[in-house]
Scaffold this active site. Structure first.
Site, short mmCIF file in Angstrom:
data_model
loop_
_atom_site.label_atom_id
_atom_site.label_comp_id
_atom_site.label_asym_id
_atom_site.label_seq_id
_atom_site.Cartn_x
_atom_site.Cartn_y
_atom_site.Cartn_z
N LYS A 97 0.84 -1.21 0.00
CA LYS A 97 0.00 0.00 0.00
C LYS A 97 0.86 1.25 0.00
O LYS A 97 0.49 2.27 -0.57
CB LYS A 97 -0.94 0.01 1.22
CG LYS A 97 -1.94 -1.12 1.16
CD LYS A 97 -3.35 -0.67 1.35
CE LYS A 97 -4.27 -1.69 0.73
NZ LYS A 97 -5.59 -1.75 1.17
N LYS A 148 -3.81 -9.73 -7.20
CA LYS A 148 -5.03 -10.07 -6.46
C LYS A 148 -6.22 -9.24 -6.96
O LYS A 148 -6.06 -8.06 -7.25
CB LYS A 148 -4.77 -9.76 -4.98
CG LYS A 148 -5.79 -10.29 -4.03
CD LYS A 148 -5.51 -9.81 -2.62
CE LYS A 148 -5.93 -8.37 -2.43
NZ LYS A 148 -6.01 -7.91 -1.05
N LYS A 158 -10.85 -4.63 -4.50
CA LYS A 158 -11.94 -3.67 -4.66
C LYS A 158 -11.44 -2.25 -4.88
O LYS A 158 -12.13 -1.43 -5.44
CB LYS A 158 -12.90 -3.70 -3.47
CG LYS A 158 -12.23 -3.52 -2.10
CD LYS A 158 -13.29 -3.52 -1.05
CE LYS A 158 -13.02 -4.12 0.28
NZ LYS A 158 -11.80 -4.39 0.89
P1 TYM Z 1 -10.32 -6.67 2.94
O1 TYM Z 1 -11.40 -5.69 3.14
O2 TYM Z 1 -9.19 -6.30 2.03
O3 TYM Z 1 -10.90 -8.04 2.42
C1 TYM Z 1 -11.97 -8.67 3.09
C2 TYM Z 1 -11.81 -10.17 3.11
O4 TYM Z 1 -11.82 -10.69 1.79
C3 TYM Z 1 -10.64 -11.41 1.53
N1 TYM Z 1 -10.24 -11.12 0.15
C4 TYM Z 1 -9.93 -12.05 -0.75
N2 TYM Z 1 -9.91 -13.38 -0.68
C5 TYM Z 1 -9.56 -14.04 -1.81
N3 TYM Z 1 -9.23 -13.44 -2.97
C6 TYM Z 1 -9.23 -12.10 -3.07
N4 TYM Z 1 -8.91 -11.50 -4.22
C7 TYM Z 1 -9.61 -11.34 -1.94
N5 TYM Z 1 -9.75 -10.01 -1.70
C8 TYM Z 1 -10.13 -9.90 -0.41
C9 TYM Z 1 -9.61 -10.88 2.53
O5 TYM Z 1 -8.60 -11.81 2.78
C10 TYM Z 1 -10.48 -10.60 3.72
O6 TYM Z 1 -10.70 -11.79 4.46
N6 TYM Z 1 -7.65 -6.14 7.13
C11 TYM Z 1 -8.82 -6.77 6.54
C12 TYM Z 1 -10.11 -6.40 7.21
C13 TYM Z 1 -10.13 -6.62 8.68
C14 TYM Z 1 -10.25 -7.86 9.36
C15 TYM Z 1 -10.21 -7.54 10.74
C16 TYM Z 1 -10.38 -9.17 8.92
C17 TYM Z 1 -10.01 -5.64 9.62
N7 TYM Z 1 -10.08 -6.20 10.87
C18 TYM Z 1 -10.29 -8.54 11.70
C19 TYM Z 1 -10.47 -10.15 9.91
C20 TYM Z 1 -10.42 -9.85 11.28
C21 TYM Z 1 -8.90 -6.36 5.09
O7 TYM Z 1 -8.33 -5.40 4.66
O8 TYM Z 1 -9.75 -7.12 4.34
#
Ligand code: TYM
Length: 338
Positions: free
Chosen positions: A121, A203, A206
């Protein structure tokens, strides 16, 4: 005990969340959300819309506001029953920010510097490498540890953050006794890393502007078009090979996750057929997978009063549980009780 607390208290606890920094994608669905639904019967689950996390990258205020509501509607539309699961918005529970500060004093600079998501990032947002981007994992650790979480269902990209959460918990418990439950990541075998349809070595994300992303609320014709345009290779065999054939392997992963078929079944199904038929079939499978989610989310989004009630009740329950842990942490550290 207030009657908002469900009788599911003896079950083990799950916590997970998605950032409202963009609309929910097929990646977040297959990597995380779908497992949330599968696990939600056996566990006491808290699923959060992590808006505090989203602002590490600048967000237009109106967009983040509307995305939070839309994300909640999509959580429910994916099959999360708001009576059985606690669905809430992170900024409604101040304990997240409070514990995050405490944990940042038990997290090493070197540990945070090694986080691949921070490095990524920071490269992509060179003009705004803010402190929040750097300390993001301590907020995530706070999210998880506040609820004495046993299991964290996430995609593969979050594994390193959950491991750091365990290291922080271990360090804290080592000093003060058993304060935090040790969480385990739960990463699916298929769907843990869905790649962009146009840049299959990256990857699906979004917040990226490329066209290789499929969103849960996309119309069927847009989904079919995105799959027709998906990048493959100059060969014509549908065969799983992440190194040599990342585009085809990604489509196979999506198809496997959408249908439950094995890679061997998929290779047999498309033997000798070329990529045209394969891409259309995968697109159609995704359309059918997402259709009920989009329809239900659109229906729910018309009922703002219902959504408000869900996130308000969710925040009440989450606050009750989070404050129990926060009080314990403050006491262990030696803060004077209020
Ligand atoms: P975030 O918002 O980037 O993504 C949300 C969840 O979706 C999964 N994910 C994917 N899995 C497979 N392929 C992909 N292309 C893909 N894109 C996203 C992510 O692995 C995630 O599980 N830091 C986290 C959010 C968060 C969180 C937490 C998660 C904040 N606090 C506590 C678990 C527990 C994040 O940025 O996810």
């Amino acid at each position: 005990m207030p009657d908002t607390i469900s009788p599911a208290e003896e079950k083990q606890t799950i916590f997970s969340g998605v950032k409202p920094s963009g609309d929910l994608t097929l990646g977040s669905y297959l990597g995380a959300l779908r497992n949330w639904v599968d696990l939600s019967e056996q566990y006491d689950c808290l699923y959060c819309i992590v808006d505090l996390h989203a602002i590490t990258v600048r967000q237009p205020p109106a967009e983040i506001r509307s995305r939070c509501l839309s994300q909640l509607a999509q959580y429910i539309a994916c099959g999360l029953d708001p009576v059985k699961n606690t669905l809430f918005i992170q900024s409604h529970v101040p304990a997240h920010a409070e514990l995050s500060w405490v944990l940042s004093c038990y997290t090493m600079y070197g540990e945070l510097s090694r986080m691949t998501q921070f490095k990524d990032k920071a490269t992509k947002n060179a003009e705004n490498i803010n402190a929040g981007l750097f300390t993001y994992p301590t907020l995530m650790a706070a999210d998880i540890l506040l609820y004495q979480t046993n299991l964290v269902p996430v995609g593969e990209d979050q594994k390193q953050h959950v491991e750091l959460t365990r290291d922080i918990a271990n360090r804290f418990n080592g000093i003060y006794g058993d304060v935090f439950t040790m969480p385990e990541p739960f990463i699916p075998e298929v769907g843990a890393r869905i790649m962009s349809l146009t840049e299959p070595r990256q990857k699906m994300s979004k917040s990226d502007t490329d066209t290789g992303c499929v969103y849960l609320l996309d119309r069927p014709e847009d989904i079919l078009r995105a799959f027709k345009r998906a990048v493959t290779d100059s060969d014509s065999a549908v065969r799983f090979d992440l190194q040599e054939k990342p585009g085809v392997s990604n489509l196979m992963g999506i198809y496997a996750a959408a249908t439950g078929k094995s890679y061997a079944d998929i290779e047999a199904e498309f033997a000798g057929q070329g990529y045209g038929a394969f891409k259309s079939t995968v697109g159609e499978a995704v359309v059918e997978l997402l259709r009920p989610i989009r329809e239900e989310a659109e229906r729910l989004l018309k009922d703002k009063a219902y959504l408000t009630q869900i996130y308000t009740e969710g925040a009440n329950r989450a606050t009750f549980l989070a404050n129990k842990t926060l009080r314990k942490v403050y006491k262990k550290i030696g803060f004077v009780a209020k």
